[in-house]
Enzyme design. Sequence first.
Site, PDB file in Angstrom:
ATOM      1  N   LYS A   1      35.945  54.290  64.084  1.00 31.47           N
ATOM      2  CA  LYS A   1      37.150  53.481  64.273  1.00 31.47           C
ATOM      3  C   LYS A   1      38.137  53.856  63.177  1.00 31.47           C
ATOM      4  CE  LYS A   1      38.561  48.795  65.480  1.00 31.47           C
ATOM      5  NZ  LYS A   1      38.060  47.420  65.738  1.00 31.47           N
TER       6      LYS A   1
ATOM      7  N   ASP B   1      34.999  44.244  67.816  1.00 28.22           N
ATOM      8  CA  ASP B   1      36.281  43.929  67.173  1.00 28.22           C
ATOM      9  C   ASP B   1      36.191  42.673  66.315  1.00 28.22           C
ATOM     10  OD1 ASP B   1      37.417  46.133  68.380  1.00 28.22           O
ATOM     11  OD2 ASP B   1      38.253  45.011  70.057  1.00 28.22           O
TER      12      ASP B   1
ATOM     13  N   GLU C   1      27.679  51.958  65.243  1.00 27.62           N
ATOM     14  CA  GLU C   1      26.890  52.283  66.427  1.00 27.62           C
ATOM     15  C   GLU C   1      27.786  52.412  67.654  1.00 27.62           C
ATOM     16  OE1 GLU C   1      23.309  50.186  69.083  1.00 27.62           O
ATOM     17  OE2 GLU C   1      24.364  49.072  67.516  1.00 27.62           O
TER      18      GLU C   1
ATOM     19  N   LYS D   1      46.791  49.187  69.245  1.00 28.92           N
ATOM     20  CA  LYS D   1      47.997  49.162  68.425  1.00 28.92           C
ATOM     21  C   LYS D   1      47.693  49.509  66.965  1.00 28.92           C
ATOM     22  CE  LYS D   1      48.994  44.955  69.486  1.00 28.92           C
ATOM     23  NZ  LYS D   1      49.661  43.628  69.508  1.00 28.92           N
TER      24      LYS D   1
ATOM     25  N   VAL E   1      39.426  54.398  68.511  1.00 28.86           N
ATOM     26  CA  VAL E   1      37.987  54.589  68.354  1.00 28.86           C
ATOM     27  C   VAL E   1      37.617  55.914  69.005  1.00 28.86           C
ATOM     28  CG1 VAL E   1      35.689  53.659  68.797  1.00 28.86           C
ATOM     29  CG2 VAL E   1      37.602  52.094  68.402  1.00 28.86           C
TER      30      VAL E   1
ATOM     31  N   ALA F   1      44.352  50.596  65.812  1.00 26.45           N
ATOM     32  CA  ALA F   1      43.251  51.533  65.568  1.00 26.45           C
ATOM     33  C   ALA F   1      42.875  52.275  66.843  1.00 26.45           C
ATOM     34  CB  ALA F   1      42.029  50.784  65.019  1.00 26.45           C
TER      35      ALA F   1
ATOM     36  N   ASP G   1      39.196  36.014  67.498  1.00 22.49           N
ATOM     37  CA  ASP G   1      39.895  36.644  68.628  1.00 22.49           C
ATOM     38  C   ASP G   1      38.907  36.882  69.762  1.00 22.49           C
ATOM     39  OD1 ASP G   1      42.107  37.713  69.973  1.00 22.49           O
ATOM     40  OD2 ASP G   1      41.625  39.751  69.339  1.00 22.49           O
TER      41      ASP G   1
ATOM     42  N   ILE H   1      37.531  57.041  72.556  1.00 20.40           N
ATOM     43  CA  ILE H   1      36.870  56.016  73.370  1.00 20.40           C
ATOM     44  C   ILE H   1      37.888  54.968  73.793  1.00 20.40           C
ATOM     45  CG2 ILE H   1      35.141  54.180  73.363  1.00 20.40           C
ATOM     46  CD1 ILE H   1      33.542  55.844  71.356  1.00 20.40           C
ATOM     47  N   SER H   2      38.711  54.551  72.854  1.00 16.61           N
ATOM     48  CA  SER H   2      39.744  53.555  73.152  1.00 16.61           C
ATOM     49  C   SER H   2      40.888  53.728  72.173  1.00 16.61           C
ATOM     50  CB  SER H   2      39.179  52.133  73.055  1.00 16.61           C
ATOM     51  OG  SER H   2      38.785  51.838  71.720  1.00 16.61           O
TER      52      SER H   2
END
Length: 279
Positions: free
Chosen positions: A105, A233, A173, A87, A91, A89, A216, A83-84
């Site tokens: 993740k 996140d 989820e 740096k 997903v 992790a 963040d 999914i993504s």
Amino acid sequence: MADDDFVEETEGAPGDEFEEIDVSDTEADRIARKRDREFAEFRKRVKDADQFKVEAGAFDDATYAAIYKLVQDGYVAALGGPISTGKEANVYAAEAPEGETVALKVYRVNASDFRQMRDYLEGDPRFEGIRGDKKSVVLAWTRKEFANLKRAAEAGVKVPDPIAVQRNVLAMEYIGGEDEAAPTLTDVTLENPETAYEVVKEYMRRLYDAKLVHGDLSEYNIVVHEGELTVIDVGQAVTTYHPNADEFLRRDCRNVANFFSRAGADADVDDLYAFVTRE
């Protein structure tokens, strides 16, 4: 020397006092070997899958074992594509036994910036006494994100529901449609930025009331799906008792207010900080 003398002398020779050890297979042995074979087959399937070949750095044997444990525990039935990537992790999409999509993740133990992670862990009373090695920091960080998601959800903040955690793998989820994950605020045009800003303000206040600061928060960590805003996140989120909590909160307020101001909302950094802290 008589035969009887020989027998008498050799009785009680070294080793006679030990019982014979049964080395035959037990049911436990057979179960263990079956699980070893299943795990080896599982690891090979993941390694051979096209979507994971370029991500070898994220998967060591311990990570394979963590994902396999999620499979055994009934949280995951099949793995999908990424999914993504980040740096620290990646997903991935996964399928739960009931058929719905969940997100996995996976934190990279070797590639993670554990020194920066320590800055967010140190001072958090939930993680006092953590060892300083990289593996311990990353595993604590993963548990921390799971705990932060639970606390945020209980406070009424829309976040991905946490499902399970194993070592450096967090199951939660999935937010998005069948074809792609939900976009962040940077990738959409807000039809009503004022309303969206009010939602984010309320989320920040609820987090603060729950003794959490995201740390963040920005347009990159808020996604939009079916008209709802979801905060993502939250691994770096700290309690309000953290020595840098106020500094992190002011930075969050600055990022959020500046984004929504550019989007056309009436947003002010100091007003947002006062609203969140109820000052």
